[in-house]
Design a protein around this motif. Structure first.
Motif, PDB file in Angstrom:
ATOM      1  N   VAL A 268       0.829  -1.209   0.000  1.00  0.00           N
ATOM      2  CA  VAL A 268       0.000   0.000   0.000  1.00  0.00           C
ATOM      3  C   VAL A 268       0.866   1.263   0.000  1.00  0.00           C
ATOM      4  N   GLY A 269       2.153   1.070  -0.245  1.00  0.00           N
ATOM      5  CA  GLY A 269       3.091   2.180  -0.127  1.00  0.00           C
ATOM      6  C   GLY A 269       2.821   3.333  -1.082  1.00  0.00           C
ATOM      7  N   ASP A 270       2.166   3.042  -2.194  1.00  0.00           N
ATOM      8  CA  ASP A 270       1.910   4.112  -3.159  1.00  0.00           C
ATOM      9  C   ASP A 270       0.493   4.665  -3.063  1.00  0.00           C
ATOM     10  N   LYS A 271      -0.278   4.157  -2.125  1.00  0.00           N
ATOM     11  CA  LYS A 271      -1.644   4.671  -1.976  1.00  0.00           C
ATOM     12  C   LYS A 271      -1.605   6.001  -1.220  1.00  0.00           C
ATOM     13  N   ALA A 272      -2.592   6.818  -1.469  1.00  0.00           N
ATOM     14  CA  ALA A 272      -2.621   8.146  -0.855  1.00  0.00           C
ATOM     15  C   ALA A 272      -2.954   8.048   0.631  1.00  0.00           C
TER      16      ALA A 272
ATOM     17  N   PRO B  63      -4.242 -12.119   9.639  1.00  0.00           N
ATOM     18  CA  PRO B  63      -2.869 -12.287   9.152  1.00  0.00           C
ATOM     19  C   PRO B  63      -2.389 -11.251   8.143  1.00  0.00           C
ATOM     20  N   LEU B  64      -3.244 -10.832   7.225  1.00  0.00           N
ATOM     21  CA  LEU B  64      -2.744  -9.981   6.145  1.00  0.00           C
ATOM     22  C   LEU B  64      -3.124  -8.516   6.324  1.00  0.00           C
ATOM     23  N   CYS B  65      -3.617  -8.157   7.505  1.00  0.00           N
ATOM     24  CA  CYS B  65      -3.921  -6.755   7.797  1.00  0.00           C
ATOM     25  C   CYS B  65      -2.637  -5.972   8.062  1.00  0.00           C
ATOM     26  N   HIS B  66      -2.611  -4.743   7.581  1.00  0.00           N
ATOM     27  CA  HIS B  66      -1.496  -3.851   7.882  1.00  0.00           C
ATOM     28  C   HIS B  66      -1.648  -3.269   9.281  1.00  0.00           C
TER      29      HIS B  66
ATOM     30  N   HIS C 215      12.184   0.227  16.491  1.00  0.00           N
ATOM     31  CA  HIS C 215      11.046   1.137  16.500  1.00  0.00           C
ATOM     32  C   HIS C 215       9.794   0.428  15.971  1.00  0.00           C
ATOM     33  N   PRO C 216       8.642   0.774  16.517  1.00  0.00           N
ATOM     34  CA  PRO C 216       7.400   0.300  15.885  1.00  0.00           C
ATOM     35  C   PRO C 216       7.266   0.953  14.513  1.00  0.00           C
ATOM     36  N   ILE C 217       6.895   0.166  13.514  1.00  0.00           N
ATOM     37  CA  ILE C 217       6.902   0.625  12.123  1.00  0.00           C
ATOM     38  C   ILE C 217       5.576   0.268  11.456  1.00  0.00           C
ATOM     39  N   GLY C 218       5.062   1.170  10.669  1.00  0.00           N
ATOM     40  CA  GLY C 218       3.852   0.879   9.897  1.00  0.00           C
ATOM     41  C   GLY C 218       4.234   0.241   8.580  1.00  0.00           C
ATOM     42  N   LEU C 219       4.425  -1.071   8.582  1.00  0.00           N
ATOM     43  CA  LEU C 219       4.811  -1.780   7.362  1.00  0.00           C
ATOM     44  C   LEU C 219       3.752  -1.561   6.279  1.00  0.00           C
ATOM     45  N   THR C 220       4.213  -1.265   5.067  1.00  0.00           N
ATOM     46  CA  THR C 220       3.263  -1.120   3.966  1.00  0.00           C
ATOM     47  C   THR C 220       3.221  -2.350   3.057  1.00  0.00           C
ATOM     48  N   LYS C 221       4.166  -3.259   3.232  1.00  0.00           N
ATOM     49  CA  LYS C 221       4.176  -4.480   2.421  1.00  0.00           C
ATOM     50  C   LYS C 221       5.026  -5.550   3.087  1.00  0.00           C
ATOM     51  N   VAL C 222       4.551  -6.772   3.056  1.00  0.00           N
ATOM     52  CA  VAL C 222       5.369  -7.924   3.454  1.00  0.00           C
ATOM     53  C   VAL C 222       5.071  -9.041   2.461  1.00  0.00           C
ATOM     54  N   ALA C 223       6.089  -9.548   1.817  1.00  0.00           N
ATOM     55  CA  ALA C 223       5.919 -10.679   0.901  1.00  0.00           C
ATOM     56  C   ALA C 223       6.954 -11.735   1.246  1.00  0.00           C
ATOM     57  N   VAL C 224       6.523 -12.982   1.248  1.00  0.00           N
ATOM     58  CA  VAL C 224       7.391 -14.091   1.663  1.00  0.00           C
ATOM     59  C   VAL C 224       7.280 -15.203   0.632  1.00  0.00           C
TER      60      VAL C 224
END
Lengths: 162, 162, 162, 162, 162, 162
Positions: free
Chosen positions: D22-26, D78-81, F81-90
């Protein structure tokens, strides 16, 4: 009429608890500093002072617990917002005169809500960890003086304990 | 020589921290009672007293936080064992004379290690929650007197604060 | 007078919430079975049915979430005791006629308190996970029928949904 | 061919689950409202209605559990940010006609992904907590109608349940 | 036919994952020992060796992380049972020849299921913490050799790595 | 003098651990890729390969555990630090020649600190989950080669493993 429901921001207009809306608050740098004290027997303080990383590093362990605890604040305090802390620093100072250890925590974020609870939680968990590590020799230790020393940033701005 | 590493059970013979072996300790009923106090302005205490479940129930929320906090003790305190708590009870008492609220927690288990930290953690989280809910009107509140009142069960047996 | 405080075990004699004392209850084998349903569009159900481990295994992921969720029950439900679950099994059944998926969870322990909440939490988290995975194509899915089917063991013994 | 792997965003091109980018979402203001219902015996509902903060405040406790539960959403699903929620509000409404309690949750953030799951999780945990608190007198309670009522913000914009 | 579903105990007869039933297994003392290694540049190892509790105690922090991590095992590993650990001990050994640090963890319980995963998780988290603390000066560190050294107790009894 | 306290950013000027201040760092897109390997007996690898979502999907479960684990990084690693991950792929890759499974994780955020630890934690938890699921048939599996492959973004910029 002035009562809890009308005055405290953690309650809505009907007096029910909510996690208050901070969505329209500015993203500003916010800092909080809190401290607290654990008082113990002279011999217990001597034990703590004798420790180092090779043997019995009570304060090093309490510092890590305090830092980790501050990251759990929104899990522990029901109406706290989850916050992306940008800094947590915890120091311990030996107070020989009062046979106690003083814990001070500084927390920072750049967000929409303050980090006072994160600093106070860090201090609480740090002092509880000292209690845990020394309780086998001194069950009578007392934790006191947990309070906010100062805060900066946010709509309410600067606050320094009188 | 008597130092932290030799005396404190949370360190092994070489002085390194460990979660101490309780596997050979007896399964006995263990009880701990702890308390603590939060002191505030008269007007803040009045707000808390004005609350009820329809409007602004500060103490009801703090009680739930305290109970949930006690279940997180082994997450927060690094060398605490995970424990199957069989009871957690938390009470709040208004102390008008000292414009404060007293929190008392009782924890029980039937296990191999004591529940003092669970009681102390419950008290700490309960008082922190009161701070959180009232901080918008009173940043100068102070938490103090967090201590163990008594414990029962286990090898070290009975202990009552002097 | 019959009211919540007098009747519900999660309140003490003065009506305050507590984690009820189970220390004197027998350690018996306790089993609970719960189920629930998520109803969706025909096309959404078709998507779920088309999945397998190579592509789009919605139900496999929901099963893991349900099992992990049941282990978090005492974190989520304030007055639940921490429990050493000895078994968690979760199944999903496709109900084409009602375009829905039925989730059933079985939980077991050998302890002093029941595992109904663990089964109900497993079902809830499993169904929420299905919602999450399919919500991009069907926001109108509805979760319903979450209920206890049966429980065994403990003082209150056998209970089967009528 | 249309199947789960090709259609559902929680799967990548090869059909494997991932936490979608979601890195490119506004960063937009996002709101979600969800609700659900727990249905019970008339006498159980009467118990809940008889409660207040002095005695047996079932709904006050369920509200806190719901708010805390919504903060745990990314732990449970599991897949929630992980999301920095800026607001969580939970209300309960007594529905005498259907002998049930309706729970409604509103969640907000200013971020890159929606807060529907946080609202649905709040509702689920709130209703499970009511079940837990009343199960000693009514094991047959049923949770149903958990659904999204509306959402605002984000690329998919406005959605209101038909 | 021999396949994963028929052979691996974490799957039921239909091949679905479950948290396997251990309710009928004996409560025995169970011990596991695991180890692993992190290899780094000579200068990084020198930094670690230079640390003590006054300055830069990398290993002391990693030890605490490892102990706390082992308590989170059932949160992290989907099909692990929650376990009441009775002991966790973690040691670090400097291996100058291979410019590496060896981490060894011993875990114990008196329960119905083994503690291998708790020992392996402790080692993994301990080594990850060393990586975190030194990554600013050495991003190329490698973690390897994470394996079970021995286990005792339980139906499968003694196992020692060949 | 060059020692841990002076060089490693996780220590302050006096050599005490802290969660380093990132409040003034730029919000940039940050990416990390890490990998690791679990080596096993040929027959164990055959079991894993035989699995699919209908029966014994070891890798599907490990993938979910890895994604969830990466969200727990700041809980596990004390100074993260707590981080707001925007993507995780495995992803998992079968390496028949070395009778092993390779796990690779990619993590992303748009924040003030990197996501290397989140990628490394995902890999570690994914491989530990494979160990857990297969340990009943192969206790001698070994996890190795956990390392950062590349990182992008942030002040230190690009880094690719040599």
């Amino acid at each position: 009429m002035t009562d809890a429901a009308n005055t405290l921001t953690h309650f809505d207009n009907s007096g029910q608890a909510h996690m208050v809306d901070v969505g329209d608050k500015a993203h500003t740098k916010r800092i909080a500093i809190a401290s607290g004290v654990i008082t113990m027997q002279t011999s217990t303080l001597a034990l703590i002072k004798s420790g180092d990383s090779k043997k019995g590093d009570v304060l090093g362990i309490a510092r890590i617990a305090a830092i980790q605890g501050s990251k759990r604040t929104s899990d522990l305090i029901p109406l706290c917002h989850p916050i992306g802390l940008t800094k947590v620093a915890v120091t311990f100072e030996i107070d020989d005169k009062n046979t106690s250890v003083i814990c001070t925590a500084t927390t920072e974020t750049a967000g929409q809500t303050g980090v006072e609870m994160e600093a106070l939680t860090a201090v609480s968990v740090g002092l509880l960890t000292i209690y845990d590590m020394c309780k086998a020799v001194d069950r009578g230790m007392t934790i006191s003086g947990i309070k906010l020393l100062e805060k900066h940033g946010g709509k309410s701005g600067e606050w320094v304990a009188p």
